[in-house]
Design a protein around this motif. Structure first.
Motif, mmCIF file in Angstrom:
data_model
loop_
_atom_site.group_PDB
_atom_site.id
_atom_site.type_symbol
_atom_site.label_atom_id
_atom_site.label_comp_id
_atom_site.label_asym_id
_atom_site.label_seq_id
_atom_site.Cartn_x
_atom_site.Cartn_y
_atom_site.Cartn_z
ATOM 1 N N GLU A 46 0.854 -1.192 0.000
ATOM 2 C CA GLU A 46 0.000 0.000 0.000
ATOM 3 C C GLU A 46 0.887 1.239 0.000
ATOM 4 O O GLU A 46 1.896 1.276 0.717
ATOM 5 C CB GLU A 46 -0.926 0.012 1.238
ATOM 6 C CG GLU A 46 -1.900 1.192 1.195
ATOM 7 C CD GLU A 46 -2.705 1.414 2.477
ATOM 8 O OE1 GLU A 46 -2.439 0.760 3.499
ATOM 9 O OE2 GLU A 46 -3.594 2.285 2.428
ATOM 10 N N ILE A 47 0.519 2.224 -0.791
ATOM 11 C CA ILE A 47 1.284 3.475 -0.803
ATOM 12 C C ILE A 47 0.402 4.562 -0.211
ATOM 13 O O ILE A 47 -0.638 4.895 -0.778
ATOM 14 C CB ILE A 47 1.737 3.828 -2.240
ATOM 15 C CG1 ILE A 47 2.706 2.751 -2.711
ATOM 16 C CG2 ILE A 47 2.422 5.189 -2.287
ATOM 17 C CD1 ILE A 47 2.415 2.274 -4.073
ATOM 18 N N GLY A 48 0.809 5.062 0.946
ATOM 19 C CA GLY A 48 0.044 6.097 1.620
ATOM 20 C C GLY A 48 -0.997 5.515 2.556
ATOM 21 O O GLY A 48 -2.176 5.462 2.222
ATOM 22 N N PHE A 68 3.604 2.090 2.924
ATOM 23 C CA PHE A 68 4.421 3.300 3.032
ATOM 24 C C PHE A 68 3.557 4.455 3.518
ATOM 25 O O PHE A 68 2.378 4.546 3.157
ATOM 26 C CB PHE A 68 4.975 3.700 1.651
ATOM 27 C CG PHE A 68 6.214 2.980 1.254
ATOM 28 C CD1 PHE A 68 7.460 3.581 1.385
ATOM 29 C CD2 PHE A 68 6.141 1.688 0.739
ATOM 30 C CE1 PHE A 68 8.614 2.913 1.011
ATOM 31 C CE2 PHE A 68 7.289 1.013 0.352
ATOM 32 C CZ PHE A 68 8.534 1.626 0.492
ATOM 33 N N GLU A 69 4.148 5.330 4.314
ATOM 34 C CA GLU A 69 3.488 6.591 4.656
ATOM 35 C C GLU A 69 4.575 7.653 4.843
ATOM 36 O O GLU A 69 5.490 7.474 5.635
ATOM 37 C CB GLU A 69 2.638 6.442 5.931
ATOM 38 C CG GLU A 69 1.993 7.740 6.413
ATOM 39 C CD GLU A 69 1.273 8.530 5.315
ATOM 40 O OE1 GLU A 69 0.327 8.014 4.719
ATOM 41 O OE2 GLU A 69 1.665 9.686 5.040
ATOM 42 N N GLU A 89 3.325 -4.152 8.140
ATOM 43 C CA GLU A 89 4.614 -3.485 8.347
ATOM 44 C C GLU A 89 4.502 -2.077 7.791
ATOM 45 O O GLU A 89 4.159 -1.898 6.613
ATOM 46 C CB GLU A 89 5.718 -4.255 7.616
ATOM 47 C CG GLU A 89 7.086 -3.651 7.847
ATOM 48 C CD GLU A 89 8.186 -4.386 7.081
ATOM 49 O OE1 GLU A 89 9.282 -3.848 6.971
ATOM 50 O OE2 GLU A 89 7.922 -5.507 6.576
ATOM 51 N N LEU A 90 4.784 -1.079 8.643
ATOM 52 C CA LEU A 90 4.703 0.311 8.199
ATOM 53 C C LEU A 90 6.091 0.851 7.898
ATOM 54 O O LEU A 90 7.025 0.639 8.682
ATOM 55 C CB LEU A 90 4.079 1.168 9.298
ATOM 56 C CG LEU A 90 2.584 0.980 9.526
ATOM 57 C CD1 LEU A 90 2.158 1.672 10.810
ATOM 58 C CD2 LEU A 90 1.778 1.503 8.336
ATOM 59 N N LEU A 91 6.223 1.529 6.776
ATOM 60 C CA LEU A 91 7.504 2.143 6.418
ATOM 61 C C LEU A 91 7.269 3.646 6.309
ATOM 62 O O LEU A 91 6.561 4.096 5.394
ATOM 63 C CB LEU A 91 8.005 1.586 5.082
ATOM 64 C CG LEU A 91 8.197 0.064 5.011
ATOM 65 C CD1 LEU A 91 8.466 -0.399 3.592
ATOM 66 C CD2 LEU A 91 9.322 -0.373 5.934
#
Ligand code: SAM
Length: 276
Positions: A46-48, A68-69, A89-91
């Motif tokens: 996921e992007i954002g 990603f955020e 997992e958050l990046l």
């Protein structure tokens, strides 16, 4: 889970520059996850992540979600909204600056599901279309006008270089329109979900780079004929351009926007046969 209440409790200030228009409707979120065909075997990129509304809907059905955020100030919000999930997992970084081959290696086969920030929609989609080796599909919310461009048919005003480039990887469909009222804060335009299914209905070409070069050339000046655009882009004579068009079975005098992806594939074979 009331996303608005969580955001206000954390004193979150929306940042226009990051395209922050969040989704809250649980039915719509579930529908997007279904549109993407996510199941317990799926790895999702996921992007954002925003406040995590879509991330939650994905995490309930996917094997694994990597999100990603760019906005660090969403960290405490996401910590709360995603606390019950072990498979996320958050990046916290800018997706556009990531080491893409390393990311793909870490993910293995994956699908992209995102409500994309509008200001990077086309470059992000093009990155997967042009560079990915592991991506199996893209299901993204974009502005309606962009969705129409991505999924356009040859010969229509919305058809362009991006449409033809996407067709190289798979079939692109507009799967649902989404009114602006379903976003918070409400944007000035409506949106739509588009899905690209990689490897299905895509045009087959022996040289993807040559295909892209031909597409770029064909759309370099929309007012010119394809013949004139080929002459300018490949620095060839009119006779050579006419011979290529004849070999590709493309009528003289046509404009690039009338060529279907399959026509472009034939054009590329003709160009390489003339060893340009
Ligand atoms: N997924 C959430 C939802 O559907 O409610 C948020 C979607 S919002 C349209 C886009 C999100 O992408 C924002 O949270 C924004 O901060 C984030 N974002 C913008 N540019 C980004 C970038 N380059 N890399 C990673 N995230 C980005």
């Amino acid at each position: 889970m009331e996303i608005r209440e969580i955001l206000s409790r954390h004193g979150f200030a929306f940042k226009k520059k990051f395209g922050q228009n969040f989704l809250t409707d649980p039915n719509l979120l579930d529908a997007i996850v279904s549109d993407a065909g996510v199941d317990e075997h799926t790895t999702v990129l996921e992007i954002g992540a925003g406040a995590g509304a879509l991330t939650r809907a994905l995490a309930k059905r996917a094997k694994r979600v990597v999100a990603f955020e760019i906005d660090e100030s969403l960290r405490p919000v996401l910590h709360e909204t995603l606390s019950e999930f072990q498979n996320v997992e958050l990046l916290f970084s800018d997706f556009e600056k990531c080491d893409f081959p390393a990311l793909e290696k870490k993910l293995g086969p994956y699908v992209v599901v995102a409500n994309l920030p509008y200001y990077i929609t086309t470059p992000v989609v093009m990155k997967f279309v042009e560079e990915s080796t592991q991506c199996r599909g893209i299901t993204v919310m974009v502005q309606e006008e962009v969705a129409l461009r991505f999924a356009a048919q040859a010969g229509t005003p919305d058809y362009g270089a991006v449409t033809a480039a996407i067709a190289l990887r798979g079939r692109c469909e507009l799967v649902r329109k989404v009114p602006r009222t379903l976003f918070y804060p409400r944007p000035n335009v409506d949106s739509a979900v588009v899905r690209v299914t990689f490897g299905e209905g895509n045009v087959a070409v022996s040289d993807a780079r040559a295909y892209r070069a031909a597409v770029r050339a064909a759309f370099s000046s929309r007012r010119k004929t394809l013949e004139n655009n080929l002459i300018a882009a490949f620095r060839i004579s009119r006779e050579e351009a006419k011979a290529i068009l004849a070999d590709a079975n493309v009528p003289e005098g046509v404009r690039g926007e009338t060529l279907s992806p399959a026509d472009f594939a034939r054009l590329v074979e003709a160009i390489s046969a003339h060893s340009l």
